[in-house]
Design a protein around this motif. Structure first.
Motif, mmCIF file in Angstrom:
data_model
loop_
_atom_site.group_PDB
_atom_site.id
_atom_site.type_symbol
_atom_site.label_atom_id
_atom_site.label_comp_id
_atom_site.label_asym_id
_atom_site.label_seq_id
_atom_site.Cartn_x
_atom_site.Cartn_y
_atom_site.Cartn_z
ATOM 1 N N UNK A 73 0.755 -1.219 -0.097
ATOM 2 C CA UNK A 73 0.012 0.013 0.023
ATOM 3 C C UNK A 73 0.862 1.163 0.097
ATOM 4 N N UNK A 74 0.299 2.534 -0.514
ATOM 5 C CA UNK A 74 1.178 3.458 -0.674
ATOM 6 C C UNK A 74 0.492 4.462 0.582
ATOM 7 N N UNK A 75 1.584 4.794 1.438
ATOM 8 C CA UNK A 75 1.136 5.700 2.737
ATOM 9 C C UNK A 75 2.036 6.902 2.650
ATOM 10 N N UNK A 76 1.159 7.978 2.518
ATOM 11 C CA UNK A 76 1.785 9.421 2.199
ATOM 12 C C UNK A 76 1.433 10.216 3.572
ATOM 13 N N UNK A 77 2.203 10.884 4.048
ATOM 14 C CA UNK A 77 2.304 11.682 5.218
ATOM 15 C C UNK A 77 2.378 13.205 4.913
ATOM 16 N N UNK A 78 1.675 14.055 5.324
ATOM 17 C CA UNK A 78 1.813 15.669 5.574
ATOM 18 C C UNK A 78 2.161 16.026 4.103
ATOM 19 N N UNK A 79 3.456 16.412 3.722
ATOM 20 C CA UNK A 79 3.840 17.152 2.538
ATOM 21 C C UNK A 79 3.921 15.867 1.459
ATOM 22 N N UNK A 80 3.975 14.726 1.741
ATOM 23 C CA UNK A 80 4.017 13.376 0.718
ATOM 24 C C UNK A 80 2.417 13.434 0.353
ATOM 25 N N UNK A 81 2.281 13.187 -1.066
ATOM 26 C CA UNK A 81 1.046 13.089 -1.647
ATOM 27 C C UNK A 81 0.897 11.987 -2.608
ATOM 28 N N UNK A 82 1.992 11.318 -3.161
ATOM 29 C CA UNK A 82 1.697 10.039 -4.259
ATOM 30 C C UNK A 82 2.749 9.107 -3.801
ATOM 31 N N UNK A 83 2.398 7.907 -4.095
ATOM 32 C CA UNK A 83 3.387 6.702 -3.889
ATOM 33 C C UNK A 83 4.396 6.898 -2.837
ATOM 34 N N UNK A 84 3.672 6.906 -1.481
ATOM 35 C CA UNK A 84 4.545 7.144 -0.415
ATOM 36 C C UNK A 84 4.892 5.733 0.051
ATOM 37 N N UNK A 85 6.092 5.564 0.124
ATOM 38 C CA UNK A 85 6.661 4.221 0.385
ATOM 39 C C UNK A 85 6.702 4.001 1.945
ATOM 40 N N UNK A 86 6.009 2.952 2.412
ATOM 41 C CA UNK A 86 5.868 2.590 3.897
ATOM 42 C C UNK A 86 7.139 2.490 4.727
ATOM 43 N N UNK A 87 7.209 2.959 5.602
ATOM 44 C CA UNK A 87 8.759 2.966 6.347
ATOM 45 C C UNK A 87 8.424 3.066 7.917
ATOM 46 N N UNK A 88 9.366 3.053 8.606
ATOM 47 C CA UNK A 88 9.394 2.969 10.076
ATOM 48 C C UNK A 88 8.686 4.297 10.935
ATOM 49 N N UNK A 89 8.452 5.435 9.990
ATOM 50 C CA UNK A 89 7.965 6.567 10.553
ATOM 51 C C UNK A 89 6.674 6.585 11.339
ATOM 52 N N UNK A 90 6.780 6.980 12.660
ATOM 53 C CA UNK A 90 5.849 6.764 13.605
ATOM 54 C C UNK A 90 4.711 7.916 13.336
ATOM 55 N N UNK A 91 3.455 7.699 13.357
ATOM 56 C CA UNK A 91 2.286 8.665 13.328
ATOM 57 C C UNK A 91 1.946 9.423 14.491
ATOM 58 N N UNK A 92 1.734 10.586 14.330
ATOM 59 C CA UNK A 92 1.491 11.669 15.401
ATOM 60 C C UNK A 92 -0.145 12.136 15.110
ATOM 61 N N UNK A 93 -0.499 12.562 16.453
ATOM 62 C CA UNK A 93 -1.941 13.083 16.333
ATOM 63 C C UNK A 93 -1.727 14.275 15.493
ATOM 64 N N UNK A 94 -2.706 14.552 14.585
ATOM 65 C CA UNK A 94 -2.783 15.760 13.623
ATOM 66 C C UNK A 94 -2.052 15.640 12.160
ATOM 67 N N UNK A 95 -1.425 14.303 11.967
ATOM 68 C CA UNK A 95 -0.874 14.122 10.936
ATOM 69 C C UNK A 95 -1.753 13.884 9.646
ATOM 70 N N UNK A 96 -1.519 14.419 8.532
ATOM 71 C CA UNK A 96 -2.555 14.276 7.197
ATOM 72 C C UNK A 96 -1.914 12.846 6.455
#
Length: 261
Positions: A73-96
């Motif tokens: 699956x593509x997972x794009x966070x905040x300033x990422x919009x397309x083709x976000x590659x999943x990583x170990x990034x931890x989501x925080x409240x308020x992330x888009x």
């Protein structure tokens, strides 16, 4: 290549679309602060395999990527919009967060994306950006009917995005679907009405308005996949798979209550 699906194939597309919708809604419910992007990828993989389906992304290796993509699956966070590659990034409240999923089931593909605020909270600016992509998607769907043209869809999408004050990028947009994930026709997120490919029953399309708050320019991460806004601004992306029928456009990836899991 443009495929025109038979009524039996459209029935199979409905099943694929329902699966994509169910997985996305389940993931959306599971996501909360503290979850990682790799967690989401693992959950998606589990649900796809349990359904006897395949992700279209694992072996995806187009010319613009540094492939294969290698995730479900593509997972794009905040300033990422397309083709976000999943990583170990931890989501925080308020992330888009945007989740974009394409799956093949019984030989037919469906593709959908949803943007939302992690933890259900965020700025009014973020909420307005998401809302604009959803309204643009609804406008594009409303314009899709037999006898209309691709330009009519593009114009309807672009009118909403531009009317909401967002710059429009035309490098990436909607596309045809069928036995493979990306087919012709390309559907830009703005265009001229009355132009382009003539829509007819049996055509399967993925419409995907996406926008960036203050720029139309993209930059690519070192991973060779993740596309971000050039200014670091927030982004959003909404997508549905539709089938052109004799009556108009049937949305195959409408999300409802998720199944447990």
């Amino acid at each position: 290549m443009i495929e025109i699906l038979t009524p039996r194939e459209i029935d199979r597309a409905r099943a694929t679309g329902a699966l994509v919708a169910r997985i996305l809604e389940t993931l959306r419910r599971r996501v909360e602060p503290g979850v990682t992007l790799l967690d989401i990828d693992a959950w998606a993989k589990q649900m796809i395999e349990a359904a006897g389906a395949e992700s279209c992304y694992v072996d995806y290796a187009p010319s613009f990527g540094r492939g294969p993509f290698g995730h479900s699956i593509c997972t794009s966070v905040n300033d990422a919009v397309l083709h976000g590659r999943p990583s170990a990034v931890v989501l925080r409240g308020g992330d888009l967060l945007t989740l974009d999923l394409a799956v093949s089931l019984d030989g037919i593909v469906a593709d959908s994306a949803v943007s939302f605020l992690v933890g259900g909270r965020g700025s009014a600016e973020d909420a307005a950006l998401i809302d604009a992509t959803e309204r643009a998607l609804a406008a594009g769907i409303a314009a899709a009917r037999p006898g209309a043209r691709v330009g009519d869809i593009a114009h309807a999408i672009g009118a909403v995005l531009a009317g909401s004050g967002y710059p429009i990028n035309t490098e990436f947009g909607g596309h045809g679907l069928g036995s493979t994930m990306h087919q012709d026709p390309h559907i830009a997120n703005t265009g001229r009405p009355g132009r382009g490919y003539l829509l007819r029953p049996g055509l399967l399309l993925a419409l995907e308005p996406w926008a960036m708050l203050d720029t139309a320019m993209l930059v690519t991460d070192a991973d060779g996949w993740t596309l971000r806004s050039a200014t670091g601004c927030r982004t959003a992306h909404s997508e549905h798979t539709i089938a052109i029928t004799e009556e108009g456009a049937e949305v195959l990836t409408l999300r409802g209550p998720a199944a447990d899991g």
